[in-house]
Design an enzyme around this catalytic site. Structure first.
Site, PDB file in Angstrom:
ATOM      1  N   LEU A 296       0.834  -1.201   0.000  1.00 19.65           N
ATOM      2  CA  LEU A 296       0.000   0.000   0.000  1.00 19.65           C
ATOM      3  C   LEU A 296       0.862   1.242   0.000  1.00 19.65           C
ATOM      4  CD1 LEU A 296      -2.719  -1.007   2.620  1.00 19.65           C
ATOM      5  CD2 LEU A 296      -3.033  -0.715   0.167  1.00 19.65           C
ATOM      6  N   GLY A 297       2.026   1.139   0.626  1.00 18.68           N
ATOM      7  CA  GLY A 297       2.876   2.312   0.678  1.00 18.68           C
ATOM      8  C   GLY A 297       4.101   2.036   1.522  1.00 18.68           C
TER       9      GLY A 297
ATOM     10  N   GLY B 115       8.282   1.791   7.743  1.00 20.34           N
ATOM     11  CA  GLY B 115       8.333   0.526   7.033  1.00 20.34           C
ATOM     12  C   GLY B 115       7.216   0.430   6.013  1.00 20.34           C
TER      13      GLY B 115
ATOM     14  N   ASP C  12       3.304  12.400  15.365  1.00 16.27           N
ATOM     15  CA  ASP C  12       3.595  12.517  13.931  1.00 16.27           C
ATOM     16  C   ASP C  12       2.330  12.844  13.141  1.00 16.27           C
ATOM     17  OD1 ASP C  12       5.266  12.634  11.790  1.00 16.27           O
ATOM     18  OD2 ASP C  12       5.470  10.465  11.535  1.00 16.27           O
TER      19      ASP C  12
END
Ligand code: NAG
Ligand code: NAG
Ligand code: NAG
Ligand code: NAG
Ligand code: NAG
Ligand code: NAG
Ligand code: NAG
Ligand code: NAG
Ligand code: NAG
Ligand code: NAG
Length: 677
Positions: free
Chosen positions: A361-362, A367, A480
């Site tokens: 997915l990305g 990670g 984040d």
């Protein structure tokens, strides 16, 4: 009468005086517990081993072996030899212990026989089913004068054998007058028990013939028991028809296409009366187990079998180890309490099709993220693979992850659980079908979001962050907040993901990692100085995020004009020029609610204040966004630092449309909450 009475002892005495010089005691009776130092007549391949074991044949094919008592014995008293004073009787009593060790388990041949023969000359004797004592032309001939008790381990149809494991009485030929499958009568059990002649075990055989009864009895038994009281074979036979005056007694054995070691362990013979039974404990022992090397074919078969088995075991083992390695996990005692949150690696592996690139997915800061479908529930999941080599702090981190898993909010991506492997932590989340927000803001492939959607996402994320900061049982810092960490569910609701993950870096061995917690452009100035994460630093990042959504650009874009590189400075500049709406995303083409756009931009600026205390709390941010708070009531007395002064901050606040400033949030209370953390 009286003379008879007196003469009887005299006659007996006379008989013994006469008898002794002609006959040794051994000629009529003998007992051999092993054959060491005996003077047997051996022929064929028969031999006596140094331990006293008589071996009639080995497993060489088509061989015969003979062992006979060397002297002839007197049997039929009919003939004219009146000179002999021997007790010439047809009666005889014998027993011996034999063992048959086949060349392959249950495959051997042909057998052995106790033989009473007029001659020791067996050169005509044929091996295999003739047992070395007959041949094709003399088989069954009445002139043979041979009595044999056969122990046969091969079924030979031409001599009408009943089976391949029998005992038979043979008169002048191999077609047995009587035979029976090897067995013995167990007095204890009251029934017959069968025996396996080729078991390799020693067996006891008794052969008794009483001239008066004319009854020939053959009795078989294991050596462990005394002579059974019922014979295996009992035949009425008048041996005077078959046996001549002088006969030799002994053994014969033969091998054929199949072969066995035929052994005689001991032998007792008596013509005068019952032969003493052998003392089995004194007998030599035959070798028990055949070594496979004696037959190269068998050896080859066994070696190939072993090879196949070894290869199979190795392959299975390697597969097993590989599979174990493939699905290996790290699991420690302290994790047992997190059992329900623990995923099995194998299931994740299968869900993500082996973490295939197609399911990727990305790639985030921590990670790769893979899409997967749990086969058990058909639930769609996103699996984040976080490489983590440090064992240290893992316990605390997992504890935190698990407690995060208990967070439930419609604007948070649900953490379902985790799994640990060597150097790897896998976090399992609900799958968000629409992916991350940044793709909508910057990507060309995704359709643009209109202002309504953007504003709803902002409010949603704010409410999720408020939940983390204030509404859950403990304060959770996201660390984040940014557009790429906001995921959109099927209804395009914004959901905060990856919360708490930046914490992982704090636990790492790398001391520098503290500095990378968070993302440049979202990092509050005091965070880069102190490294301390607070709710203020989360609010700062949220401010940058608000500007990002409203302006449709990243907090820092180095390729822009110098005054536009830093988003917050640029927005601030626009505000100072009195044209804050200039900063709004051009892609919206002016299609937005002006008040909301202004609010978001100004609130973004306020949250980006360099002085932490000047920034609103998430509760206040929420209230502003909901139009429930009066911005002018916020404190702005802090010293002016950073990009803009507190005077300017208060100006920003005061210029926020009053329609949004309805409720009032006491700043003291909000400050005390913050200070309490
Ligand atoms: C058999 O006799 C030989 C000598 O002929 C002797 O060395 C050996 O020990 C004897 N074995 C037994 C079991 O008596
Ligand atoms: C059997 O005995 C004979 C004679 O002693 C010998 O030549 C032969 O090699 C032996 N065979 C086996 C298989 O031991
Ligand atoms: C020998 O045979 C005769 C008859 O043929 C018989 O009367 C006699 O008892 C026998 N002798 C022995 C010792 O058995
Ligand atoms: C069979 O044995 C007899 C002796 O009993 C001998 O005279 C004859 O020649 C033998 N026959 C064969 C075919 O060996
Ligand atoms: C045992 O076997 C013998 C000989 O085969 C037979 O005569 C006898 O009837 C059998 N006895 C039993 C109890 O089966
Ligand atoms: C043979 O067996 C029968 C039956 O058990 C018995 O009556 C007879 O005395 C036995 N004869 C000999 C010589 O053992
Ligand atoms: C043994 O069998 C042979 C051949 O079948 C037969 O001629 C003979 O009479 C039998 N002997 C006895 C004692 O049964
Ligand atoms: C044994 O002796 C009898 C006489 O008692 C005689 O008829 C018979 O032929 C003899 N048997 C043999 C095989 O010599
Ligand atoms: C032979 O049988 C008779 C009759 O049953 C018996 O008297 C005699 O003792 C037996 N002989 C031997 C040696 O067992
Ligand atoms: C032979 O039988 C006699 C009479 O029963 C007995 O005294 C003797 O011990 C026996 N000998 C053997 C070696 O069995």
């Amino acid at each position: 009468m009286a003379t008879v009475v007196i003469s009887l002892p005299f006659l007996v005495t006379l008989f013994f005086i006469f008898k002794l010089p002609f006959m040794s005691a051994q000629n009529d009776q003998f007992i051999y517990n092993g054959f060491n130092q005996t003077n047997l007549h051996l022929d064929g391949i028969a031999k006596i081993h140094s331990n006293g074991l008589l071996q009639l044949t080995n497993t060489s094919n088509q061989q015969v072996g003979y062992a006979f008592y060397p002297l002839p014995l007197e049997f039929n008293n009919s003939s004219s030899s009146s000179s002999s004073v021997l007790p010439r009787s047809l009666s005889f009593f014998t027993n011996f212990v034999f063992a048959i060790v086949p060349q392959m388990p249950m495959l051997g041949g042909h057998g052995l026989a106790f033989v009473i023969s007029p001659s020791l000359e067996f050169t005509y004797g044929v091996a295999s089913q003739y047992l070395g004592i007959f041949n094709t032309s003399n088989n069954g001939s009445p002139t043979n004068n041979i009595l044999a008790i056969e122990v046969d381990t091969v079924k030979s149809p031409d001599v009408q054998d009943i089976d391949s494991n029998h005992v038979g009485i043979d008169v002048n030929g191999l077609v047995s007058n009587e035979s029976a499958p090897a067995s013995y009568f167990s007095g204890q059990e009251g029934k017959n028990r069968s025996m396996e002649l080729m078991s390799g075990n020693p067996m006891h055989l008794w052969i008794d013939y009483n001239e008066t009864e004319k009854l020939l009895n053959v009795t078989l038994a294991p050596t462990s028991i005394p002579k059974p009281n019922q014979p295996l074979l009992s035949e009425h036979i008048d041996l005077s028809q078959y046996l001549s005056e002088s006969m030799y007694v002994g053994f014969s054995a033969a091998t054929g296409a199949v072969a066995s070691d035929h052994y005689i362990l001991g032998w007792s013979f008596n013509k005068s009366g019952q032969a003493q039974s052998l003392d089995v404990s004194k007998l030599p022992q035959p070798p028990q187990h055949r070594k496979s090397k004696e037959n190269p074919v068998i050896r080859m078969i066994i070696i190939s079998l072993i090879t196949v088995v070894v290869v199979l075991v190795l392959v299975t083992g390697a597969t097993f180890i590989w599979r174990r390695k493939k699905y290996e996990e790290i699991r420690e005692d302290w994790e047992s309490e997190y059992g329900p949150h623990r995923f099995i690696y194998k299931n994740l592996y299968k869900a993500t099709k082996g973490f295939s690139d197609k399911e990727l997915l990305g790639v985030g800061g921590f990670g790769k993220v893979y899409k997967g479908t749990l086969s058990s529930s058909n639930r769609q999941i996103a699996v984040k693979k976080v490489s983590h080599d440090s064992k240290q702090g893992m316990k605390e981190f997992v504890a935190e992850i698990i407690s995060l898993g208990r967070l439930r909010h419609r604007n948070l991506v649900q953490l379902l659980g985790y799994c640990r492997r060597k150097g790897e932590l896998l976090l399992v989340y609900d799958y968000m079908p629409n992916g991350s927000l940044d793709k909508f803001l910057y990507g060309n492939d995704k359709s643009n979001l209109d202002w309504l959607q953007r504003f709803r996402i902002l409010k949603g994320v704010a409410s999720g962050l408020l939940y983390l900061h204030e509404e859950w049982e403990q304060v959770v810092l996201h660390r984040d907040v940014k557009a790429s960490n906001v995921l959109l569910d099927a209804e395009l609701n914004g959901r905060l993901g990856d919360f708490g993950l930046a914490r992982l870096c704090d636990h790492g061995d790398n001391s520098e990692s503290t500095n990378v917690a968070g993302t440049v452009g979202y990092l509050a100035p005091e965070l880069t100085r102190t490294g301390r994460v607070t709710t203020y630093t989360d609010v700062f990042a949220f401010g940058a995020f608000m500007l990002e959504v409203a302006c449709g650009r990243k907090p820092i874009e180095p390729q822009r004009l110098p005054e536009e590189v830093i988003l917050v400075d640029w927005v601030f500049g626009c505000w100072r020029k009195g044209a804050i709406l200039d900063a709004s995303d051009a892609r919206l083409e002016g299609n937005y609610v002006v008040e909301e756009m202004e609010l978001v931009l100004k609130l973004g600026l306020l949250c980006s204040h360099s002085t932490p205390e000047v920034r609103p709390s998430m509760r206040q941010v929420m209230q502003f966004l909901d139009g429930n708070a009066d911005l002018q009531e916020l404190p702005h007395e802090s010293a002016c630092v950073g990009n803009f002064t507190s005077v300017e901050a208060s100006e920003i606040l005061s210029s926020i449309p009053s329609s949004f400033g309805m409720g009032l949030t006491p700043c003291s209370s909000s400050n005390s909450i913050l200070n309490g953390r």
